[in-house]
Every structure is written in C-alpha cells, then in structure tokens.
Write a protein that holds these residues in place. Structure first.
Motif, PDB file in Angstrom:
ATOM      1  N   GLU A   1      13.494   0.624  -5.759  1.00 37.60           N
ATOM      2  CA  GLU A   1      12.240   0.196  -5.127  1.00 37.60           C
ATOM      3  C   GLU A   1      11.493   1.455  -4.716  1.00 37.60           C
ATOM      4  O   GLU A   1      11.987   2.246  -3.915  1.00 37.60           O
ATOM      5  N   TYR A   2      10.293   1.625  -5.280  1.00 40.64           N
ATOM      6  CA  TYR A   2       9.524   2.833  -5.022  1.00 40.64           C
ATOM      7  C   TYR A   2       8.788   2.755  -3.690  1.00 40.64           C
ATOM      8  O   TYR A   2       8.534   1.677  -3.148  1.00 40.64           O
ATOM      9  N   ASP A   3       8.424   3.939  -3.195  1.00 41.40           N
ATOM     10  CA  ASP A   3       7.607   4.030  -1.987  1.00 41.40           C
ATOM     11  C   ASP A   3       6.298   3.275  -2.220  1.00 41.40           C
ATOM     12  O   ASP A   3       5.688   3.367  -3.285  1.00 41.40           O
ATOM     13  N   ALA A   4       5.873   2.541  -1.206  1.00 44.72           N
ATOM     14  CA  ALA A   4       4.634   1.769  -1.341  1.00 44.72           C
ATOM     15  C   ALA A   4       3.425   2.679  -1.553  1.00 44.72           C
ATOM     16  O   ALA A   4       2.436   2.269  -2.173  1.00 44.72           O
ATOM     17  N   ASN A   5       3.503   3.913  -1.068  1.00 52.22           N
ATOM     18  CA  ASN A   5       2.414   4.878  -1.262  1.00 52.22           C
ATOM     19  C   ASN A   5       2.619   5.616  -2.579  1.00 52.22           C
ATOM     20  O   ASN A   5       3.128   6.736  -2.606  1.00 52.22           O
ATOM     21  N   VAL A   6       2.207   4.982  -3.655  1.00 50.49           N
ATOM     22  CA  VAL A   6       2.371   5.602  -4.970  1.00 50.49           C
ATOM     23  C   VAL A   6       1.554   6.883  -5.062  1.00 50.49           C
ATOM     24  O   VAL A   6       2.002   7.895  -5.601  1.00 50.49           O
ATOM     25  N   GLU A   7       0.350   6.847  -4.515  1.00 52.81           N
ATOM     26  CA  GLU A   7      -0.552   8.010  -4.569  1.00 52.81           C
ATOM     27  C   GLU A   7      -0.988   8.366  -3.163  1.00 52.81           C
ATOM     28  O   GLU A   7      -1.420   7.506  -2.388  1.00 52.81           O
ATOM     29  N   GLN A   8      -0.855   9.657  -2.818  1.00 54.55           N
ATOM     30  CA  GLN A   8      -1.246  10.111  -1.489  1.00 54.55           C
ATOM     31  C   GLN A   8      -2.259  11.248  -1.601  1.00 54.55           C
ATOM     32  O   GLN A   8      -2.142  12.122  -2.467  1.00 54.55           O
ATOM     33  N   GLU A   9      -3.249  11.233  -0.701  1.00 59.65           N
ATOM     34  CA  GLU A   9      -4.240  12.301  -0.651  1.00 59.65           C
ATOM     35  C   GLU A   9      -3.733  13.416   0.263  1.00 59.65           C
ATOM     36  O   GLU A   9      -3.134  13.154   1.313  1.00 59.65           O
TER      37      GLU A   9
END
Length: 285
Positions: A156-164
């Motif tokens: 299960e991946y982190d819900a924040n797939v992309e972070q600024e």
C-alpha cells in the motif's frame, strides 16, 4: 590596476571570495599580495600591478552547494588604467527523500524529481537506510513523485504520491514517504466428489477476535482475502445448512506473512442420508 567582480546566481553571498593573480598562464607565480578577497559588494581592486599580461583565477571553496567559476581569466594591465574581470558562482541546494517501509525493506524505492513545469529532472533510488539524495538542484519549486513499481497486491503506497518541495540555495530539503507491506490468505476448497467447489464461506478473525471479513469460494474452489497485516488469524468455515455435507468444524490457525499469500486448504465430504423403516405384527410403523 585590476578590479575583480564576483556574481552569484542568487545575487547574495558576494563577500569573502578569494582570487589569485599571477604573472604566468600556469598560475604558479603570484603577484605580491596575492590572493585577494572580495568585500560586501563582491569586488576587490588590486593596485600597483606591473603593466602587461596577468592571469587571475578563483580559489574554490570546499562547499558541496557551491560550484565555483573554474576559468582562468587573462587581463591586460595598462598604465593609469583599471581593468575589470568578472567571475560567477552558482549556489545550489539538494533534496533528501526518506522512505519508511513498514513490514519490508526501505531499499530500492524509485522517485522522480520534476521541475516546476513537471519536466523530469532525475530519478533516484533509496539506499539500505531508506534515503535517496539528489544531485545539486537550482533553487526553486520542484515536485517529487514516487514510482509505483512494486506488487500492489501486497504493498500500500503513501497517499501522497506527489509532493511539492522548495529547494533553497545552500540547504537540503526533505520529503518523507511511508509504504506498508501486507500479506493475504488464499482458501482452497476440495471435496470428495471434486464437485460443488463454489459458494463456501470462510470467516477470518484477527488476534483480537475481531472479524476481518467473510470470503466465498468461486467455482474453481478458491477465495482470497484483501491485504492483511502480518500476524495470526483464525479461520472458520461457515455451514451451508445442507445436511448432506460434512464440513470441517475445526478452526484453522493461520499466520500471515508480509509479501506472501498463505494457502489455507479445506476439505468437505458429501454424504448421503439413510431412512429406516420399522415393521410390526400389527402392520403399523
């Protein structure tokens, strides 16, 4: 005379840069007073130089965020004139990604670094400690995107797939990701006749005796759970209410392992029911 002017990509940090001035192109014979250091405005002026050809170069600093101008500048010094030469340095930042992998290894996770326009800058991979460190990055806005290249049947991946993230000159930005690895249970149903494999229901209870779910076999005799946290579970087969079937009434103790599907086999036997007739001398039963 000679004025050396320093510039940086940020317009800051102009003082304290050191330059050597030499009479030979190999920069081995320094003029008197060399090296020279810039002031707050980024410049330093050297007087009382001999007329003729001189050479100047920057003495690089030992700082991983600075890239110093490596050129050797040639300058003609004329009487009663002050020549000017310029050097420009670039101040970078970088980025560290911190990976936490619950029930698994933090090594080998891939991340993309994108610029402000979402163009790919680099792809980096975590080490054994779960860290991935970028190369030098120009200050500004970036995006970090986790690459989903693991088996999502277990991860299960982190819900924040992309972070600024904002990169600042001379410092390291950080972003964190947490992924969790699970296991699963697959129920395998067999019968003495090889038929009637579908429709059998299994109830799964966790170590706190909370019901996790109920799972029904398909026509091939298989049922599989969703992702389950590693640990001990109890499995119970539910009766189908048919007296012709002798079902397994025992609880199965199953240990779920991260990244694996544990097989839990079940066997049912189909049996007939006998009718008994009693005759008497009166003809009544």
């Amino acid at each position: 005379g000679l004025t050396i002017q320093k510039a940086t990509n940020t317009g800051n940090d102009l003082d304290g840069w050191v330059f050597g001035v030499y009479t030979d192109a190999a920069c081995t014979k320094a003029v008197p007073g060399s090296p020279f250091t810039t002031g707050e405005d980024g410049s330093v002026t050297v007087s009382d130089l001999s007329v003729g050809t001189l050479y100047a170069k920057e003495i690089p600093v030992d700082d991983p965020y600075w890239v110093c101008d490596s050129s050797v500048e040639t300058v003609q010094v004329a009487q009663n004139q002050t020549a000017t030469i310029s050097f420009s340095n670039t101040h970078y930042g970088d980025l560290r990604i911190i990976k936490t992998a619950v029930n698994g290894s933090a090594q080998g996770w891939n991340f993309q670094i994108l610029d402000a326009n979402k163009n790919l800058v680099d792809t980096i991979k975590t080490d054994a400690d779960g860290y991935a460190i970028s190369g030098k990055l120009m200050p500004g806005k970036y995006y970090v995107r986790e690459v989903h290249d693991r088996d999502e049947a277990y991860w299960e991946y982190d819900a924040n797939v992309e972070q600024e993230v904002t990169i600042t000159a001379g410092s390291r930005a950080e972003v964190s990701y947490t992924n969790t690895q699970y296991g699963r249970i697959q129920f395998t149903k067999t019968t003495n006749t090889g038929n009637y494999l579908g429709g059998w229901v299994f109830r799964v209870t966790d170590s706190n005796y909370e019901v996790v779910g109920e799972y029904t076999t398909d026509e091939t005799g298989y049922a599989i759970t969703e992702k389950l946290a590693p640990g001990r579970y109890l499995v119970q087969e539910l009766s189908n209410g048919d007296d012709y079937w002798n079902i397994d009434v025992m609880l199965h103790d199953v240990t779920v392992v991260a990244g694996e599907t544990v097989e839990d086999p079940w066997y049912n036997r189909e049996q007939g029911l006998g009718w008994f007739y009693k005759s008497t001398n009166t003809g009544e039963s």
